[in-house]
Design a protein around this motif. Structure first.
Motif, PDB file in Angstrom:
ATOM      1  N   MET A 177      -3.250   9.167 -21.787  1.00  0.00           N
ATOM      2  CA  MET A 177      -2.988   7.999 -20.942  1.00  0.00           C
ATOM      3  C   MET A 177      -2.903   8.323 -19.450  1.00  0.00           C
ATOM      4  SD  MET A 177      -2.935   5.548 -23.125  1.00  0.00           S
ATOM      5  CE  MET A 177      -2.320   4.220 -22.097  1.00  0.00           C
ATOM      6  N   LYS A 178      -2.921   9.602 -19.086  1.00  0.00           N
ATOM      7  CA  LYS A 178      -2.590   9.981 -17.707  1.00  0.00           C
ATOM      8  C   LYS A 178      -3.562   9.422 -16.668  1.00  0.00           C
ATOM      9  CE  LYS A 178      -4.884  14.513 -17.709  1.00  0.00           C
ATOM     10  NZ  LYS A 178      -4.664  15.969 -17.608  1.00  0.00           N
ATOM     11  N   ASN A 179      -4.788   9.118 -17.072  1.00  0.00           N
ATOM     12  CA  ASN A 179      -5.784   8.609 -16.104  1.00  0.00           C
ATOM     13  C   ASN A 179      -5.911   7.093 -16.123  1.00  0.00           C
ATOM     14  OD1 ASN A 179      -6.526  11.226 -15.190  1.00  0.00           O
ATOM     15  ND2 ASN A 179      -7.820  11.481 -17.005  1.00  0.00           N
ATOM     16  N   PHE A 180      -5.014   6.433 -16.851  1.00  0.00           N
ATOM     17  CA  PHE A 180      -5.085   4.970 -16.958  1.00  0.00           C
ATOM     18  C   PHE A 180      -3.838   4.372 -16.313  1.00  0.00           C
ATOM     19  CE2 PHE A 180      -7.725   6.730 -20.285  1.00  0.00           C
ATOM     20  CZ  PHE A 180      -8.900   5.998 -20.147  1.00  0.00           C
ATOM     21  N   GLY A 181      -3.889   4.252 -14.984  1.00  0.00           N
ATOM     22  CA  GLY A 181      -2.728   3.842 -14.206  1.00  0.00           C
ATOM     23  C   GLY A 181      -2.293   2.412 -14.414  1.00  0.00           C
ATOM     24  N   GLU A 182      -3.118   1.601 -15.068  1.00  0.00           N
ATOM     25  CA  GLU A 182      -2.725   0.212 -15.314  1.00  0.00           C
ATOM     26  C   GLU A 182      -1.642   0.096 -16.389  1.00  0.00           C
ATOM     27  OE1 GLU A 182      -6.700   0.692 -17.644  1.00  0.00           O
ATOM     28  OE2 GLU A 182      -5.656   1.630 -15.947  1.00  0.00           O
TER      29      GLU A 182
ATOM     30  N   ALA B  97       2.285  12.743 -16.974  1.00  0.00           N
ATOM     31  CA  ALA B  97       2.168  11.491 -16.218  1.00  0.00           C
ATOM     32  C   ALA B  97       2.457  11.739 -14.739  1.00  0.00           C
ATOM     33  CB  ALA B  97       3.121  10.440 -16.783  1.00  0.00           C
ATOM     34  N   SER B  98       1.433  11.947 -13.948  1.00  0.00           N
ATOM     35  CA  SER B  98       1.613  12.274 -12.525  1.00  0.00           C
ATOM     36  C   SER B  98       2.231  11.121 -11.743  1.00  0.00           C
ATOM     37  CB  SER B  98       0.272  12.662 -11.897  1.00  0.00           C
ATOM     38  OG  SER B  98      -0.664  11.609 -12.030  1.00  0.00           O
ATOM     39  N   SER B  99       2.135   9.891 -12.277  1.00  0.00           N
ATOM     40  CA  SER B  99       2.690   8.732 -11.571  1.00  0.00           C
ATOM     41  C   SER B  99       4.210   8.636 -11.714  1.00  0.00           C
ATOM     42  CB  SER B  99       2.060   7.444 -12.093  1.00  0.00           C
ATOM     43  OG  SER B  99       2.362   7.274 -13.475  1.00  0.00           O
TER      44      SER B  99
END
Length: 238
Positions: free
Chosen positions: A121-126, A158-160
């Motif tokens: 999921m890490k590249n799906f910021g939505e 999760a970088s966010s």
């Protein structure tokens, strides 16, 4: 095998029942009413100690075991600010220490699933991720140690998200852990990735303490001839 129980609440009693069913002897039962009795035990009369006590007692219990040659596994949460001290003492004493926030085999598989999903999921910021944990009203710590382990697994990927917080709501950079206490709930943990168009959830629901207790006894059986600081990754070879 002679097992010393450090902490004799509901978990201690569940561990006792499974250990005796599996042919082991309970060498002693230590709780807040007989704390000094721990001094009767050493490697000569206890093959392993299983420590499920209280946050304010865990450090001293584990320290005693390490200083007296007793391999010890702990599942007590809420004391981990002193974990590095115990790990250092274990190495100095050439002892055996095993810690897990949860001894259920299913939960530890869930930990791995959680990390795999976080990586996907890490590249799906939505999608915004949060955690909900529900436990019985007698649980002393909040959030649960299991929820913290789940949060740490997500934060690796999760970088966010910058940190976890134990509140119902937070900022976009907060990984929210919402802790709920209800009567007679052994433990439920839900990871939710939510977006405007859909939600993705994974969930672990414990039906009783038996899974936690059986896992602890299985680890104790495996642990008694080991050395060093060990974890469920070592036991399960995950």
């Amino acid at each position: 095998m002679n097992i010393l129980l450090l902490g004799y609440g509901k978990m201690g009693r569940a561990i006792e029942a499974i250990a005796t069913e599996r042919g082991h002897n309970i060498a002693g039962k230590i709780n807040e009413n007989n704390l000094d009795d721990i001094k009767k035990f050493s490697s000569t009369n206890a093959d392993v100690a299983i420590e499920f006590s209280q946050p304010d007692a865990a450090f001293d219990n584990i320290k005693y075991c390490l200083e007296n040659g007793i391999p010890v596994l702990s599942g007590t949460t809420g004391w981990l600010d002193k974990l590095q001290d115990i790990e250092s003492l274990c190495q100095q004493a050439n002892g055996t220490f095993f810690y897990a926030s949860n001894y259920s085999i299913g939960v530890n598989l869930f930990f791995k699933l959680n990390e795999q999903l976080a990586e996907l999921m890490k590249n799906f910021g939505e999608y915004n991720v949060d955690i909900e944990e529900i436990h019985h009203t007698e649980k002393k710590d909040s959030p649960s140690g299991t929820a913290i382990t789940l949060a740490e697994g997500i934060l690796k990927h999760a970088s966010s998200k910058k940190q976890w917080i134990n509140k119902p709501y937070g900022s976009k950079e907060d990984l929210v852990i919402n802790s709920i206490r209800e009567d007679k709930v052994p433990g439920t943990h839900t990871i939710k990735y939510g977006s405007a168009v859909d939600d993705i959830e994974i969930k672990h629901t414990a039906h009783s303490r038996e899974g936690f207790a059986k896992g602890a006894v299985m680890v104790a059986e495996w642990l008694k001839d080991k050395k060093g600081v060990l974890s469920m990754n070592d036991f399960l070879k995950l």
